[in-house]
Design a protein around this motif. Sequence first.
Motif, short mmCIF file in Angstrom:
data_model
loop_
_atom_site.label_atom_id
_atom_site.label_comp_id
_atom_site.label_asym_id
_atom_site.label_seq_id
_atom_site.Cartn_x
_atom_site.Cartn_y
_atom_site.Cartn_z
N PHE A 282 0.87 -1.18 0.00
CA PHE A 282 0.00 0.00 0.00
C PHE A 282 0.90 1.22 0.00
CE2 PHE A 282 -3.10 2.84 2.45
CZ PHE A 282 -3.82 3.15 1.31
N ALA A 283 1.03 1.86 -1.16
CA ALA A 283 2.03 2.91 -1.35
C ALA A 283 1.36 4.25 -1.62
CB ALA A 283 2.93 2.52 -2.53
N PRO A 284 2.13 5.32 -1.55
CA PRO A 284 1.58 6.64 -1.86
C PRO A 284 0.90 6.66 -3.23
CG PRO A 284 3.74 6.88 -0.87
CD PRO A 284 3.53 5.42 -1.08
N GLY A 285 -0.23 7.38 -3.29
CA GLY A 285 -1.01 7.45 -4.52
C GLY A 285 -2.07 6.38 -4.63
N GLU A 286 -2.11 5.46 -3.68
CA GLU A 286 -3.11 4.38 -3.71
C GLU A 286 -4.20 4.64 -2.68
OE1 GLU A 286 -0.23 0.82 -5.36
OE2 GLU A 286 -0.70 0.88 -3.21
N GLN A 287 -5.33 3.94 -2.87
CA GLN A 287 -6.49 4.13 -2.00
C GLN A 287 -6.93 2.79 -1.43
OE1 GLN A 287 -9.43 7.25 -3.51
NE2 GLN A 287 -8.57 6.53 -5.45
#
Length: 363
Positions: A282-287
Amino acid sequence: MTDRKSPSSWTLLSCMPVVVMAVVAVTDIVAGPSVGFLPLVSLGPAFAGLVGGWRRTAWFGLAALVLCVALGLYDGLFDERRGYTALASVAGVTGVGVAAAVMRSRREAELASVRSIAEVAQRVLLRPVPLTAGPLHAAVSYTSAVAEARIGGDLYEVVSSPHGVRVIVGDVQGKGLAAVETAAVVLGAFREAAYDEAHLSGLGDRLERSVARELEGEKFVTAILAEIGTAHEAVFLNYGHPAPMIVRSNGTVDFPQPHAFALPLGLGAHGSEGPEPYRVGFAPGEQLLLYTDGVTEARDEDGRFYPVGERAHLLKNVDAHRALEALREDLAQHSVGPPHDDAAMLLLRYHGHGEEKCVPPSE
């Protein structure tokens, strides 16, 4: 207290006493005393009591008595018993209407007081989630299946702890006040343990013990716990709950499943092992969207379930709350009639650290 009547129907009921008395007066004058319309003047104060207080009813009753006397004199009805009978009819209906209006006003005041207390209790139970928590932006939506209720058997919470951001979304078996009481037990245990337990599995064990101690019989709570730290991953514990939905930065959708399914909270005494934590990138830019089965089990007129994965494109709005509101509106359009189950959705966006603010759930 919220008035559920439409403005047009309210205006119609407000004007009805005047309209009724005018129609009765015109009809009596045109048709003459032989028709016997005069006692129907009492409909004026009767209708007045439907939408007004006792003073409004009394004023219309007084006006009806004056009109009754005027028409009785015009028709010459006081030379016989009919005129006095009409007066007695108007006075009696007015008296009953005033008494009914007083009783209704008292009941409305009591109901307003009860509702205000209930709303305070609801806000304490499902308090606003933080706008930002650690590296996350959060938004929440809650739709209760109970008319005019703001909460029900679904629950959610976001806690920034020393061990990362910890989240719970759950669904209590049943509806109504009993479900709300169970939700309060789960949320209270989660809020306390989220800060204390170093590992997510320990937090799950604390919840299981609390729920098993408080619940009786075969009651249970499906729930999913999540922990998001700084390692660009999310750790989940799934207690018989629908799988979370992760929207990747390229628009693809994942529904990560546990390696082995576990029983809901409250059923651990039946001898099964608790859930095993599982990790998902779960990385930046994901929801990350956590939800209850009131979302996925909503059916359209053809009996088809709501395809939440196919609606991931609705979450593209830069504002997380507007994105989630778009998804909630689409869910409402998909469903036939009023909701049959509570529906909670919690949207987490991986961004950066920010100042923590609180916002209420969309309704």
